[in-house]
Design a protein around this motif. Structure first.
Motif, short mmCIF file in Angstrom:
data_model
loop_
_atom_site.label_atom_id
_atom_site.label_comp_id
_atom_site.label_asym_id
_atom_site.label_seq_id
_atom_site.Cartn_x
_atom_site.Cartn_y
_atom_site.Cartn_z
N ILE A 180 52.37 12.17 9.13
CA ILE A 180 51.56 10.94 9.20
C ILE A 180 50.10 11.32 9.06
O ILE A 180 49.61 12.24 9.75
CB ILE A 180 51.78 10.22 10.55
N GLU A 216 48.55 6.42 7.14
CA GLU A 216 48.22 5.30 8.05
C GLU A 216 46.71 5.20 8.24
O GLU A 216 46.23 4.93 9.35
CB GLU A 216 48.92 5.49 9.40
N ILE A 273 61.26 2.64 5.49
CA ILE A 273 60.68 3.98 5.69
C ILE A 273 61.72 4.88 6.38
O ILE A 273 61.94 6.02 5.99
CB ILE A 273 59.39 3.91 6.53
N LEU A 296 53.94 7.45 0.95
CA LEU A 296 53.98 6.04 1.36
C LEU A 296 52.65 5.74 2.04
O LEU A 296 52.03 6.64 2.63
CB LEU A 296 55.12 5.79 2.34
N SER A 327 50.85 2.77 4.62
CA SER A 327 51.11 1.55 5.39
C SER A 327 50.11 1.41 6.54
O SER A 327 50.11 2.27 7.42
CB SER A 327 52.56 1.60 5.92
N LEU A 386 53.35 9.68 5.23
CA LEU A 386 53.04 8.27 5.51
C LEU A 386 51.55 8.18 5.84
O LEU A 386 51.09 8.66 6.87
CB LEU A 386 53.89 7.80 6.69
#
Ligand SMILES: Cc1ncc(COP(=O)(O)O)c(C=O)c1O
Length: 349
Positions: free
Chosen positions: A203, A180, A165, A149, A151, A178
């Motif tokens: 992350i 970022e 999420i 993902l 974002s 994720l």
């Protein structure tokens, strides 16, 4: 059934779970003041005659201060791209396992999957670039190890809805990655503070965007200690060189203009949107919380080429899913943005 820390080990490839990682000289003896005759270095002291700290303790401590993540939950890599590649190598059995990625998104997930001979299944986002929960959950099978993902998402620029999420984190028995990379340009917080709740969350952040350090190559991954331990086992022993470690340390301790630059870029983003959205040839500008905007426009390819001829280079994203006739434009300095606006006006005149 939600994911527990016990699941991490069972997800890892057998050869990685049983790996005896390379133990470098600098791993075995951690003191600073000593006669170092252990690493076959040149003994004549200079800035670079010694190998760097393989686990970058000092740098992690400093990053910890600004990110609020403990060093044991932090991996540093040669850009975020190293972290992406390591996750494939730790969790995915070539020719057998698969991963999911939202579509459209950052191209390296697929390139890394291809290099590692892992099938990457794309799950189309909704027309407003949000997660299609049903489609995503339906695409998961017993061999799905990772879910990528992003974002704010590249190339759309929007944040993914946090609730979606979380639902994926709670239902997926694999690792949710994720990305970022652009979180510093967003108006809401990312999910670093949720790390403790979700042992299957990784992350990724980077020094390449808000910090303006794309050239030094330093990416971060934040995750449960067990995942970080595997990443450290599999990485090259000295993956972050001394130049990068020193430079980023210096910047972390002395830079005071990161926030100012980020705010300037955000206000330029707003200005650029306002200036070009009134042009009738600009069909749509997607809401962005990143340092770029995705613009759907008439004759997009021609506009792209017109700009190239004038040495203004943007990214033609029109071949990506949901991005027909779309250009992705990075926010530049006020002067650069002004030039861009003028050329767009000129092109459509
Ligand atoms: C979503 C996303 N992740 C990661 C990266 C690359 O980060 P790094 O420079 O740390 O490899 C990019 C670069 O464009 C990106 O768009």
């Amino acid at each position: 059934m939600s994911f527990t820390t016990n699941n991490i080990n069972t997800l890892v490839r057998d050869n990685i779970r049983t790996l005896k990682p390379y133990s470098s000289a600098r791993n075995e003896y951690k003191g600073k003041q000593a006669v170092f005759l252990d690493a076959n270095e040149n003994p004549y002291e200079s800035l670079y005659n010694r190998y760097p700290d393989p686990l970058q303790a000092e740098l992690k401590q400093e990053i910890s201060r600004i990110k609020g993540v403990a060093s044991k939950n932090m991996f540093l890599g040669n850009g975020s791209d190293e972290a992406i590649d390591l996750l494939f190598r730790i969790f995915c059995e070539p020719g057998k396992d698969n991963v999911l990625s939202i579509d459209p998104s950052y191209g390296m997930y697929e390139v890394c999957a291809d290099i590692n001979n892992i099938e990457l299944k794309k799950v189309l986002l909704t027309p407003d670039f949000q997660i299609d929960l049903n489609a995503t959950i339906n695409a998961i099978d017993a061999n799905t190890k990772l879910l990528f993902l992003c974002s704010p998402n590249n190339p759309s620029g929007n944040m993914l809805e946090k609730q979606s999420i979380i639902e994926l984190l709670e239902s997926f028995q694999g690792i949710v990655v994720l990305d970022e990379a652009y979180i510093d340009f967003a108006n809401s917080e990312g999910m670093v503070s949720d790390l403790e709740r979700y042992p299957n969350l990784v992350i990724m952040q980077t020094f390449s965007k808000a910090w303006g350090l794309a050239g030094v190559r330093l990416g971060m991954a934040f995750a449960h200690e067990q995942i970080i331990t595997y990443m450290n086992y599999v990485k090259y022993p000295y993956n972050i060189n001394i130049l990068t470690q020193k430079e980023v340390l210096k910047q972390l301790r002395s830079r005071s203009n990161v926030e100012t630059q980020v705010n300037e870029i955000k206000s330029e983003r707003t200005k650029l949107v306002h200036t070009i959205e009134s042009n009738e040839n600009i069909v749509k500008i997607f809401h962005s919380e990143a340092n770029f905007i995705l613009v759907k426009c008439k004759r997009s390819r021609e506009l792209y080429e017109y700009l190239v001829e004038r040495k203004v280079i943007v990214r033609d994203r029109s071949k990506q899913a949901l991005c027909e006739d779309c250009l992705r434009i990075t926010i530049g300095t006020p002067k650069e943005n002004k030039a861009l606006v003028e050329y767009i006006k000129e092109f459509y005149a």
